[in-house]
Design an enzyme around this catalytic site. Structure first.
Site, PDB file in Angstrom:
ATOM      1  N   VAL A 112     -24.529   3.484  -1.778  1.00  0.00           N
ATOM      2  CA  VAL A 112     -24.444   2.028  -2.004  1.00  0.00           C
ATOM      3  C   VAL A 112     -25.377   1.236  -1.090  1.00  0.00           C
ATOM      4  CG1 VAL A 112     -22.096   2.002  -2.938  1.00  0.00           C
ATOM      5  CG2 VAL A 112     -22.431   1.794  -0.475  1.00  0.00           C
ATOM      6  N   THR A 159     -15.934   9.031  -8.348  1.00  0.00           N
ATOM      7  CA  THR A 159     -15.349  10.331  -8.004  1.00  0.00           C
ATOM      8  C   THR A 159     -14.066  10.139  -7.185  1.00  0.00           C
ATOM      9  OG1 THR A 159     -16.793  10.361  -6.080  1.00  0.00           O
ATOM     10  CG2 THR A 159     -17.537  11.603  -7.989  1.00  0.00           C
ATOM     11  N   LYS A 169      13.243   3.594  -5.821  1.00  0.00           N
ATOM     12  CA  LYS A 169      12.012   3.001  -6.320  1.00  0.00           C
ATOM     13  C   LYS A 169      12.405   2.001  -7.386  1.00  0.00           C
ATOM     14  CE  LYS A 169       7.642   2.643  -7.733  1.00  0.00           C
ATOM     15  NZ  LYS A 169       6.740   1.783  -6.962  1.00  0.00           N
ATOM     16  N   HIS A 186       0.838  -8.692  -4.863  1.00  0.00           N
ATOM     17  CA  HIS A 186       1.804  -8.387  -5.921  1.00  0.00           C
ATOM     18  C   HIS A 186       3.035  -9.307  -5.899  1.00  0.00           C
ATOM     19  CE1 HIS A 186      -0.729  -4.962  -6.209  1.00  0.00           C
ATOM     20  NE2 HIS A 186      -0.114  -4.198  -5.338  1.00  0.00           N
ATOM     21  N   ASP A 188      -4.881  -7.185 -10.055  1.00  0.00           N
ATOM     22  CA  ASP A 188      -3.615  -7.015  -9.357  1.00  0.00           C
ATOM     23  C   ASP A 188      -2.798  -6.206 -10.349  1.00  0.00           C
ATOM     24  OD1 ASP A 188      -0.810  -7.403  -8.705  1.00  0.00           O
ATOM     25  OD2 ASP A 188      -1.555  -8.800  -7.199  1.00  0.00           O
ATOM     26  N   HIS A 189      -2.603  -4.930 -10.074  1.00  0.00           N
ATOM     27  CA  HIS A 189      -2.079  -4.081 -11.154  1.00  0.00           C
ATOM     28  C   HIS A 189      -0.669  -4.486 -11.572  1.00  0.00           C
ATOM     29  CE1 HIS A 189      -0.153  -1.663  -7.967  1.00  0.00           C
ATOM     30  NE2 HIS A 189       0.627  -1.159  -8.904  1.00  0.00           N
ATOM     31  N   ASP A 235      -0.410  -5.558   2.058  1.00  0.00           N
ATOM     32  CA  ASP A 235      -0.441  -4.536   1.009  1.00  0.00           C
ATOM     33  C   ASP A 235       0.326  -4.989  -0.236  1.00  0.00           C
ATOM     34  OD1 ASP A 235      -1.116  -1.848   0.143  1.00  0.00           O
ATOM     35  OD2 ASP A 235       1.016  -1.360   0.362  1.00  0.00           O
TER      36      ASP A 235
HETATM   37  C1  BG6 Z   1      -0.307  -0.704  -4.200  1.00  0.00           C
HETATM   38  C2  BG6 Z   1      -0.046  -0.544  -2.737  1.00  0.00           C
HETATM   39  O1  BG6 Z   1      -1.046  -1.857  -4.448  1.00  0.00           O
HETATM   40  O2  BG6 Z   1       0.941  -0.784  -4.895  1.00  0.00           O
HETATM   41  C3  BG6 Z   1       0.792   0.696  -2.454  1.00  0.00           C
HETATM   42  O3  BG6 Z   1      -1.281  -0.434  -2.034  1.00  0.00           O
HETATM   43  C4  BG6 Z   1       2.058   0.647  -3.285  1.00  0.00           C
HETATM   44  O4  BG6 Z   1       1.119   0.787  -1.077  1.00  0.00           O
HETATM   45  C5  BG6 Z   1       1.751   0.372  -4.752  1.00  0.00           C
HETATM   46  O5  BG6 Z   1       2.700   1.907  -3.148  1.00  0.00           O
HETATM   47  C6  BG6 Z   1       3.029   0.152  -5.548  1.00  0.00           C
HETATM   48  O6  BG6 Z   1       2.720   0.087  -6.892  1.00  0.00           O
HETATM   49  P1  BG6 Z   1       3.777   0.446  -8.022  1.00  0.00           P
HETATM   50  O7  BG6 Z   1       3.094   0.151  -9.292  1.00  0.00           O
HETATM   51  O8  BG6 Z   1       4.133   1.893  -7.838  1.00  0.00           O
HETATM   52  O9  BG6 Z   1       4.984  -0.431  -7.755  1.00  0.00           O
END
Ligand code: BG6
Length: 484
Positions: free
Chosen positions: A88, A12, A347, A242, A179-180, A237
């Site tokens: 949990v 959720t 950005k 990343h 790790d996106h 972070d």
């Molecule tokens: C996340 C962080 O992992 O990545 C955030 O916790 C950050 O603080 C974000 O804003 C940035 O991701 P992207 O894909 O928008 O560059």
């Protein structure tokens, strides 16, 4: 693709609504989900399956990459979802969950393949893992996988502890650490870019490259996440995960074949070659910054310490710039610069590779050649070359050869990553070795911040970061490229 149960903790939560359901839905309409699958989402609240399916439907309406205008597709997808209320910390709830998982498996003829996705706060990871084991949910006849979100620990010691605990329930090959950034299409493209382009392959070393700059700047501030962010800072972070992943991806030697084992080995080699920071070198290689009030796109915004939930005396880092050295045969003497921050001018996530000018000082060349890889929000590549200025033949001017993605919508990072996890391909997930080596690298920086032995440099919101970050690069005779 093998059938499976997708068992989601934090069903959720915000991430589930924004990313996970839309990703699963887009995979579903692209026929990239197994023929038979069951999704079981969990949350604390009691609610009916139908009410919960409506919540998912709303999340698709708001966040799906593609328009949700085919009711049959939406209903087909929602039909696969069940809701299970769970605390949990209550072992009996895991037994209830097990009952639901097994009955859906029977109904849908699923042979016990299970993905457990923990989209919850990290303090619950250990408890969930051990309860999964005790309840018998992980003793399945099919395969089992664990998908886990960052943060993976908050320092070297806690990361090692967490890994030990998870390893009691899942083998390393079964753990998919998201790790996106590794799911972003342009990041997934980095290795191919080099391996499939001989002109780049030929130039890819310290013979021809002067420096590499990796930037991830954001215009947003701390948003509503002060509680988390003020205890993490940009170093935990963004940098530990990343940014170091981008560094590994851009600098690893080409794997012989692009599979998880090879790629991970090459990435580990990079981390093992990183020159460690110590007390003497740390202050001259690390810039710690924090934003003050300023303007973003013409609108005034407050400074970090007056953001809701941030202590007025916080020294938290909202910006980091770093100079790193990879001491191996290919990269020795090439500085790598990393920079990331909140409330910056634009950005943008990008990698700029600046090439050497062997005749520096002897020609009229104005600008060096650059290879620029735009990762986000634009996806594309350009090469900067020099040409004659048509109005003034004495002068050269830079020109850019561009190749940007066609505007056709690319899959989101979460789509790529969840698809890989379902297929059992862990190439674009963070292996424990990488995570541990990243923490090892970052730990002296965490210690220095803790001891306040690195000055905090301030920068106005809407700028490119503190002046100290420009000086870091200028000290080596370079500048940050493409700053607006
Ligand atoms: C996340 C962080 O992992 O990545 C955030 O916790 C950050 O603080 C974000 O804003 C940035 O991701 P992207 O894909 O928008 O560059």
């Amino acid at each position: 693709m093998e059938n499976m149960s997708f068992i989601l903790y934090g069903g959720t939560g915000d991430l589930a609504k924004r990313k996970i359901y839309p990703a699963l839905f887009n995979l579903y309409i692209d026929h990239k989900m197994p023929e038979s699958f069951s999704i079981i989402a969990m949350g604390r609240k009691e609610q009916s399956h139908a009410d919960f399916q409506q919540i998912v439907a709303n999340s698709l309406q708001t966040f799906s990459r593609r328009k949700v205008n085919d009711p049959a597709a939406v209903n087909g997808f929602l039909e696969s979802i069940r809701y299970c209320s769970l605390n949990v910390n209550h072992p009996e709830d895991y037994h209830k969950l097990r009952g639901m998982v097994e009955s859906r498996e029977k109904e849908l003829n699923i042979s016990g393949n299970r993905i457990f996705y923990l989209s919850v706060a990290p303090e619950f990871f250990e408890t969930i893992a051990s309860n999964l084991k005790d309840s018998g949910l992980t003793a399945t006849t099919g395969w089992k996988r664990l998908i886990i979100e960052k943060p993976f620990g908050r320092d070297l010691e806690s990361a090692r502890h967490l890994n030990r605990e998870l390893s009691k329930v899942f083998d390393e090959e079964e753990i998919y650490r998201i790790d996106h950034y590794l799911g972003k299409p342009m990041v997934q493209n980095l290795e191919i870019l080099e391996s499939s382009n001989p002109i780049l392959k030929a130039l890819w070393s310290n013979h021809h490259i002067a420096n590499v700059q990796i930037t991830a700047s954001e215009t947003v501030g701390v948003e509503e996440r002060a509680g988390y962010y003020d205890n993490s800072g940009a170093i935990r972070d963004m940098v530990q995960n990343h940014m170091l992943q981008l560094l590994m991806m851009i600098s690893m030697r080409l794997p012989r074949k692009s599979d998880a084992t090879e790629v991970r080995m090459k990435k580990r080699n990079v981390m093992e070659s990183l020159r460690p920071l110590d007390k003497e070198t740390i202050a001259s290689n690390v810039i710690r910054g924090q934003y003050t009030e300023g303007e973003i796109q013409g609108k005034p915004v407050p400074g970090y310490t007056v953001e809701p939930g941030v202590p007025a005396n916080s020294k938290n880092d909202t910006f980091i710039a770093l100079r790193l050295w990879i001491d191996n045969y290919f990269w020795s003497d090439v500085p790598f610069y990393i920079r990331t921050g909140k409330r910056m001018k634009e950005k943008s996530t990008r990698i700029v590779i600046e090439f050497k000018e062997p005749l520096k000082g002897q020609t009229t060349t104005n600008d060096p050649n650059l290879l620029v890889i735009e990762i986000n929000p634009n996806e594309g590549i350009f090469i900067q070359l020099n040409k004659k200025d048509p109005m003034n033949n004495e002068k050269l001017e830079p020109m850019r050869v561009n190749c940007f993605s066609s505007g056709e919508e690319l899959p989101e990072a979460y789509e790529n990553l969840i698809f890989d996890a379902i297929r059992g391909d862990s190439t674009f997930f963070a292996h424990w070795d990488e995570v541990e080596l990243s923490w090892e690298y970052v730990q002296p920086i965490l210690d220095a911040f803790e001891q306040d032995s690195i000055p905090l440099s301030y920068y106005p919101a809407g700028s490119n970061g503190p002046e100290a970050s420009d000086k870091l690069v200028q000290a080596d005779g370079f500048k940050w490229w493409l700053d607006k």
